[in-house]
Scaffold this active site. Structure first.
Site, mmCIF file in Angstrom:
data_model
loop_
_atom_site.group_PDB
_atom_site.id
_atom_site.type_symbol
_atom_site.label_atom_id
_atom_site.label_comp_id
_atom_site.label_asym_id
_atom_site.label_seq_id
_atom_site.Cartn_x
_atom_site.Cartn_y
_atom_site.Cartn_z
ATOM 1 N N GLU A 255 -46.427 52.242 49.429
ATOM 2 C CA GLU A 255 -45.157 52.317 50.143
ATOM 3 C C GLU A 255 -45.430 52.979 51.487
ATOM 4 O OE1 GLU A 255 -41.654 52.852 48.223
ATOM 5 O OE2 GLU A 255 -42.376 51.666 46.535
ATOM 6 N N PHE B 226 -47.238 57.965 40.227
ATOM 7 C CA PHE B 226 -46.947 58.169 41.647
ATOM 8 C C PHE B 226 -47.984 59.117 42.228
ATOM 9 C CE2 PHE B 226 -42.897 56.488 43.467
ATOM 10 C CZ PHE B 226 -42.711 55.527 42.493
ATOM 11 N N CYS C 168 -35.340 61.596 55.874
ATOM 12 C CA CYS C 168 -36.287 61.665 54.762
ATOM 13 C C CYS C 168 -35.744 62.526 53.616
ATOM 14 C CB CYS C 168 -37.598 62.264 55.264
ATOM 15 S SG CYS C 168 -38.902 62.242 54.035
ATOM 16 N N ASP C 169 -35.945 62.044 52.390
ATOM 17 C CA ASP C 169 -35.477 62.775 51.216
ATOM 18 C C ASP C 169 -36.641 63.243 50.338
ATOM 19 O OD1 ASP C 169 -36.382 60.395 50.225
ATOM 20 O OD2 ASP C 169 -34.511 59.798 49.255
ATOM 21 N N THR C 170 -37.828 63.336 50.927
ATOM 22 C CA THR C 170 -39.029 63.589 50.132
ATOM 23 C C THR C 170 -39.742 64.858 50.583
ATOM 24 O OG1 THR C 170 -39.313 61.195 49.951
ATOM 25 C CG2 THR C 170 -41.194 62.557 49.342
ATOM 26 N N CYS D 164 -38.280 59.981 62.343
ATOM 27 C CA CYS D 164 -37.580 59.652 61.093
ATOM 28 C C CYS D 164 -36.822 60.888 60.637
ATOM 29 C CB CYS D 164 -38.612 59.219 60.053
ATOM 30 S SG CYS D 164 -37.872 58.736 58.494
ATOM 31 N N CYS E 46 -47.024 63.127 56.992
ATOM 32 C CA CYS E 46 -46.430 61.905 57.527
ATOM 33 C C CYS E 46 -46.559 61.941 59.054
ATOM 34 C CB CYS E 46 -44.953 61.805 57.128
ATOM 35 S SG CYS E 46 -44.179 60.270 57.710
ATOM 36 N N HIS F 294 -33.914 55.755 40.112
ATOM 37 C CA HIS F 294 -34.406 57.018 39.539
ATOM 38 C C HIS F 294 -33.386 58.133 39.761
ATOM 39 C CE1 HIS F 294 -35.740 56.482 43.633
ATOM 40 N NE2 HIS F 294 -35.940 57.770 43.783
HETATM 41 S S1 SF4 Z 1 -38.951 58.731 54.978
HETATM 42 FE FE1 SF4 Z 1 -40.183 60.636 55.038
HETATM 43 S S2 SF4 Z 1 -42.219 60.004 54.386
HETATM 44 FE FE2 SF4 Z 1 -41.105 58.133 54.986
HETATM 45 S S3 SF4 Z 1 -41.585 57.826 57.167
HETATM 46 FE FE3 SF4 Z 1 -39.716 59.035 57.084
HETATM 47 S S4 SF4 Z 1 -40.442 61.175 57.231
HETATM 48 FE FE4 SF4 Z 1 -42.200 59.924 56.656
#
Ligand code: SF4
Length: 212
Positions: free
Chosen positions: A116, A25, A49-51, A46, A31, A206
């Site tokens: 992705e 990865f 988001c979980d990242t 957005c 973003c 995961h």
């Molecule tokens: S999920 Fe997170 S990384 Fe994906 S578009 Fe939304 S804010 Fe950006």
């Protein structure tokens, strides 16, 4: 070009058509749909988001001066001597940084390249597996690819499955939103797939098995 990378690590792809496949990865920092800072989340395009994608301080992360150094870092994360090299370029939004040069260097290093993206940026040529995951009311410019993976449900009219069903993708996935109503979201995603067999359920395996 200098690439800003949050982290690089070896794991299994957890989602979508390549679920279970070993992959490096390559998580690019940044973003275009959220700053990544909690104080900005409620006003972001957005919001679920979980990242963690801010900065370059994750395992294997950093600033890479050129595509060759980036590919070398990805190569170093793959098990020595093992074949079937696969890298998943993700983020954040990887297409803010992933360019033709990086694609060529990763290919030269023997990697098949998955991406992705949130679909708001047209993808460069040369990507081997393109996954588009539309978010909220963000305009989708990338309307072709290998899989369309929609987090479900989303409240915005622009993010309903019907909006994407006629786009040129080989696979259509609904993935339950991982928020406080995850069980309810999963049930809704199952029901939608049962009623619309073009769509398949994608689970974040995961998280189920407890790996990154
Ligand atoms: S999920 Fe997170 S990384 Fe994906 S578009 Fe939304 S804010 Fe950006």
């Amino acid at each position: 070009m200098t690439y800003s990378v949050k982290e690089i690590y070896f794991t299994l792809q957890g989602e979508g058509a390549h679920t279970g496949r070993p992959a490096v990865f390559l998580r690019f920092a940044g973003c275009n749909l959220w700053s990544g800072r909690e104080e900005h989340r409620s006003a972001a395009v957005c919001r679920f988001c979980d990242t963690q994608f801010v900065g370059t301080d994750g395992p294997g992360g950093g600033k890479f001066d050129n595509a060759s150094k980036l590919a070398a870092a990805v190569t170093a994360a793959w098990p020595s001597g093992a074949e079937n090299r696969y890298v998943v370029c993700t983020g954040g939004e990887p297409l803010l940084q992933l360019d033709t040069e990086a694609i060529e260097e990763l290919h030269s290093a023997g990697f098949e390249i998955g991406v992705e993206t949130n679909g708001t940026i047209a993808a460069p040529d040369g990507i081997d597996w393109l996954c588009v995951s539309p978010k909220a009311n963000a305009e989708v410019l990338q309307t072709t690819g290998d899989e369309l993976k929609l987090v479900y449900p989303q409240e915005e009219v622009e993010a309903q499955p019907e909006r994407f069903a006629d786009m040129d993708f080989k696979n259509f996935f609904l993935q339950p939103c991982d928020d406080a109503r995850q069980d309810e979201n999963t049930r809704k995603a199952i029901d939608y797939c049962l009623g619309h067999p073009q769509w398949k359920l994608s689970l974040q395996t995961h998280k189920i098995v407890g790996i990154d």
